[in-house]
Design a protein around this motif. Structure first.
Motif, PDB file in Angstrom:
ATOM      1  N   MET A 139     -10.926   8.991  -6.011  1.00  0.00           N
ATOM      2  CA  MET A 139     -11.736  10.212  -5.963  1.00  0.00           C
ATOM      3  C   MET A 139     -13.156   9.869  -5.521  1.00  0.00           C
ATOM      4  O   MET A 139     -13.827   9.055  -6.161  1.00  0.00           O
ATOM      5  N   LYS A 200     -19.645  16.668 -12.674  1.00  0.00           N
ATOM      6  CA  LYS A 200     -19.373  15.862 -11.468  1.00  0.00           C
ATOM      7  C   LYS A 200     -17.884  15.655 -11.216  1.00  0.00           C
ATOM      8  O   LYS A 200     -17.473  14.661 -10.626  1.00  0.00           O
ATOM      9  N   GLY A 207      -8.777  16.909 -11.995  1.00  0.00           N
ATOM     10  CA  GLY A 207      -9.149  16.350 -13.299  1.00  0.00           C
ATOM     11  C   GLY A 207      -9.479  14.877 -13.159  1.00  0.00           C
ATOM     12  O   GLY A 207      -9.874  14.418 -12.082  1.00  0.00           O
ATOM     13  N   ASP A 208      -9.326  14.138 -14.243  1.00  0.00           N
ATOM     14  CA  ASP A 208      -9.652  12.713 -14.228  1.00  0.00           C
ATOM     15  C   ASP A 208      -8.437  11.925 -13.732  1.00  0.00           C
ATOM     16  O   ASP A 208      -7.414  11.844 -14.412  1.00  0.00           O
ATOM     17  N   GLY A 210      -7.867   8.702 -13.284  1.00  0.00           N
ATOM     18  CA  GLY A 210      -7.481   7.533 -14.088  1.00  0.00           C
ATOM     19  C   GLY A 210      -6.732   7.947 -15.342  1.00  0.00           C
ATOM     20  O   GLY A 210      -5.727   7.337 -15.706  1.00  0.00           O
TER      21      GLY A 210
END
Ligand code: URA
Length: 216
Positions: A139, A200, A207-208, A210
């Motif tokens: 990302m 951010k 989404g995240d 990781g």
């Protein structure tokens, strides 16, 4: 969408197949095993696209029918550099395309005191300056970590023209920031999202990355 919205941004062809893959990984209801499977498919496409842009030289071989085939072979060596942790998810896709590829790592985390990204660790191939480098981070949001990682590569003697930054989704803002510092690095991506939220995160994003790839 145009296939090349910015200079030195190499977009994957926006096919229905690719949009289908993004639809699955962006869906918050997609379970982790499917997220991994379909993200890996996109990663493989990004690696293949990056390889398309490496220089080649004419090479003629003789086939098993004793005929000549005029083909090409790659010029130069490559390596991967993953930005830990999420970038490590892209290492296997690179290994599947490039046997025995060397892979370095860079760890950048937010400094608790300054809230700025800070370099914690780097482990890179000794001869990295002679290689083409596939920088791996899924990302590209603000571009802060990627810029710091690229600075590390440049300090080690890697030319911008030899760096390919592979990511699944980038933000317009991140691309602008990153290219204001490193205009000659090629960004290889499958999607450009319009904005970031107050934390951010990419919008619409996924989404995240990781957490979705590594956590249950
Ligand atoms: N990193 C992520 O995993 N997701 C974002 O949206 C931005 C950065």
């Amino acid at each position: 969408m145009s296939t090349e919205p910015f200079k030195n941004v190499i977009m994957l062809p926006q096919t229905n197949q690719l949009t289908g893959l993004y639809t699955i990984i962006r869906d918050q209801n997609t379970k982790r095993s499917d997220f991994i499977f379909y993200a890996d498919r996109i990663i493989r496409l990004l690696v293949e696209e990056g390889l398309n842009h490496l220089p080649v030289q004419p090479t003629t071989v003789e086939t098993s029918t004793n005929q000549k085939f005029e083909g090409v072979s790659f010029l130069g060596k490559i390596c991967g550099v993953s930005i830990v942790r999420a970038g490590e998810s892209m290492e296997q896709g690179l290994r599947e395309c490039c046997r025995s590829v060397r892979i370095g790592k860079i760890l950048i985390q937010r400094d608790e005191e300054t809230a700025q990204p800070k370099l914690f660790f780097e482990k890179l191939p000794e001869d990295i300056a002679e290689r083409y480098v596939f920088l791996l981070d899924p990302m590209l949001a603000t571009g802060g970590s990627a810029a710091m990682a690229t600075e590390v590569l440049i300090k080690r003697g890697v030319k911008q023209e030899r760096i390919f930054f592979l990511n699944l989704i980038c933000s317009k803002e991140g691309v602008d920031y990153y290219h204001s510092k490193f205009p000659d690095v090629k960004i290889v991506t499958g999607a450009v999202d319009p904005c970031l939220d107050e934390n951010k995160y990419l919008i619409p994003g996924l989404g995240d990355f990781g957490d979705r790839y590594y956590c249950l």
